[in-house]
Design a protein around this motif. Sequence first.
Motif, PDB file in Angstrom:
ATOM      1  N   ASP A  69      12.605 -13.259  32.764  1.00 40.84           N
ATOM      2  CA  ASP A  69      11.206 -13.662  32.829  1.00 40.84           C
ATOM      3  C   ASP A  69      10.936 -14.723  33.908  1.00 40.84           C
ATOM      4  N   ASN A 134       5.930  -6.153  29.919  1.00 40.28           N
ATOM      5  CA  ASN A 134       5.196  -6.256  28.645  1.00 40.28           C
ATOM      6  C   ASN A 134       4.533  -4.930  28.297  1.00 40.28           C
ATOM      7  N   ALA A 135       3.940  -4.293  29.307  1.00 38.66           N
ATOM      8  CA  ALA A 135       3.265  -3.010  29.082  1.00 38.66           C
ATOM      9  C   ALA A 135       4.268  -1.989  28.551  1.00 38.66           C
ATOM     10  N   GLU A 137       7.146  -2.587  27.069  1.00 41.73           N
ATOM     11  CA  GLU A 137       7.634  -2.998  25.754  1.00 41.73           C
ATOM     12  C   GLU A 137       6.587  -2.754  24.652  1.00 41.73           C
ATOM     13  N   ILE A 165       0.670  -0.791  21.765  1.00 41.75           N
ATOM     14  CA  ILE A 165       0.244  -1.317  20.469  1.00 41.75           C
ATOM     15  C   ILE A 165      -0.988  -2.204  20.534  1.00 41.75           C
ATOM     16  N   LEU A 175      -1.928 -15.875  24.441  1.00 40.61           N
ATOM     17  CA  LEU A 175      -1.155 -15.354  25.559  1.00 40.61           C
ATOM     18  C   LEU A 175      -0.962 -16.433  26.633  1.00 40.61           C
ATOM     19  N   THR A 181       5.506 -15.471  21.164  1.00 42.16           N
ATOM     20  CA  THR A 181       6.006 -14.098  21.254  1.00 42.16           C
ATOM     21  C   THR A 181       5.859 -13.416  19.909  1.00 42.16           C
ATOM     22  N   THR A 182       5.638 -12.108  19.924  1.00 41.69           N
ATOM     23  CA  THR A 182       5.625 -11.334  18.681  1.00 41.69           C
ATOM     24  C   THR A 182       6.860 -10.444  18.630  1.00 41.69           C
ATOM     25  N   LYS A 183       7.831 -10.724  19.527  1.00 40.21           N
ATOM     26  CA  LYS A 183       9.004  -9.850  19.641  1.00 40.21           C
ATOM     27  C   LYS A 183      10.242 -10.449  19.002  1.00 40.21           C
ATOM     28  N   GLY A 187      12.057 -11.628  22.269  1.00 40.16           N
ATOM     29  CA  GLY A 187      11.043 -12.144  23.180  1.00 40.16           C
ATOM     30  C   GLY A 187      11.339 -13.576  23.583  1.00 40.16           C
ATOM     31  N   THR A 188      10.775 -13.980  24.716  1.00 37.54           N
ATOM     32  CA  THR A 188      10.929 -15.370  25.149  1.00 37.54           C
ATOM     33  C   THR A 188       9.609 -16.135  25.013  1.00 37.54           C
ATOM     34  N   GLY A 189       8.501 -15.413  25.094  1.00 39.97           N
ATOM     35  CA  GLY A 189       7.208 -16.089  25.128  1.00 39.97           C
ATOM     36  C   GLY A 189       7.024 -16.910  26.393  1.00 39.97           C
ATOM     37  N   LEU A 190       7.751 -16.519  27.443  1.00 43.10           N
ATOM     38  CA  LEU A 190       7.645 -17.248  28.713  1.00 43.10           C
ATOM     39  C   LEU A 190       7.066 -16.379  29.825  1.00 43.10           C
ATOM     40  N   MET A 192       4.343 -14.444  30.209  1.00 47.49           N
ATOM     41  CA  MET A 192       2.934 -14.588  30.593  1.00 47.49           C
ATOM     42  C   MET A 192       2.632 -15.999  31.099  1.00 47.49           C
ATOM     43  N   THR A 216      -3.575  -1.916  26.227  1.00 41.92           N
ATOM     44  CA  THR A 216      -3.956  -3.159  26.889  1.00 41.92           C
ATOM     45  C   THR A 216      -4.184  -2.897  28.367  1.00 41.92           C
TER      46      THR A 216
END
Length: 244
Positions: A69, A134-135, A137, A165, A175, A181-183, A187-190, A192, A216
Motif C-alpha cells: 500500500d 480495492n476495486a 478486492e 460489494i 475512507l 479497514t473492513t478486511k 487489510g491495512t486501512g492505509l 486510501m 463503487t
Amino acid sequence: LRRRIIRAEKMEVVGHLAASISHEVRNPLTVSRGFMQLLLQSERMNYKDKQYIQIAIEEIDRAEAIITDYLTFAKPAPEHVEKLNVKTEIERVIDILRPLANMNSIEIQASLLPFAVKGERPKFQQCLLNVMKNAIEAMPHGGILRINVSIDKDYVLIHIGDTGIGMTKEQIERLGEPYFTTKGTKGTGLGMMVVYRIVETMKGDLFIHSEVGHGTDVYMYFPSYYKSDIEKSSKRHQFEQVSY
Ligand code: ADP
Ligand code: MG
C-alpha cells in the motif's frame, strides 16, 4: 450519492514515512515466508507448532500488505515531478494487477486516452494501484473493473468502477482514515490514506459514488498538463475500448 471526501486532516499523516522504509525489506520477508512454508510441510512438527508458524506467516503477509500500500513503486533515488501519460501509467498498473484480477475472475475493461498530467511517477502509480486493488478486492466472486479516462474542463478525469460489494455511507465517510479497514487482518486501512495524500499533492480531487451490493465508482481529477488537451482531445484521439 456523490460525496466529496477529501479532507485536510486525513492527509497530514503519511508524509515522509514511505521514503524512510527501505525498498529492500520485501526480499527478506519473502525468504522468511518461504522457509516457514517449508516448516509447515514438515512431518516432525506437531499441530501446535504449526499453528505458531501459521500465525507468523499471516504476520509476514500483513507486513507485505503494508509495503504494497505504501511502497510498490518507491525508488531509492529521489523522485521528481514530470509529465505523465495517464494511459501509459494506468497500463503499467493493470499489468501488475492482472494476476490478482485473474484469480478473482475479474474482467478489466479500459478506455484509455493518452492525456498528460504532472506528478511524480511512482506516487501516481501507487495511487492508481491502491484504488484498483480495492476495486478488485471488492469483487471476490468476479465482476468487471472499468477504467475510463476523459477530460473535464481543465482536468483529466480517471474513473475506476467496480461491480463489487459497495460501501455504506458510514464506510465512505471513514475512507482514508488511517487503519480503517473492513478486511480484518488482511487489510491495512492505509491504501486510501495514501491515495488522498497523493491526489492532494497533485492538486487533484477525488469523489466516490457507492452502493451496497452494486459497486463503487471512484472519480479522480488531476489538472491537465496542457490545457490545450481539451481542445485537441476530440479530434486527436480515437476513442478506444480495450479489453485486458
Ligand atoms: P484496506 O484495503 O487495506 O482495507 P484501504 O484504505 O485501501 O484499506 O480501504 C479502506 C476500506 O475502504 C476497505 O477496507 C473497504 O472497506 C473500503 N473500500 C475501499 N475501496 C472499496 C471498493 N472499491 N469497494 C468496496 N469497499 C471499498
Ligand atoms: Mg486497500
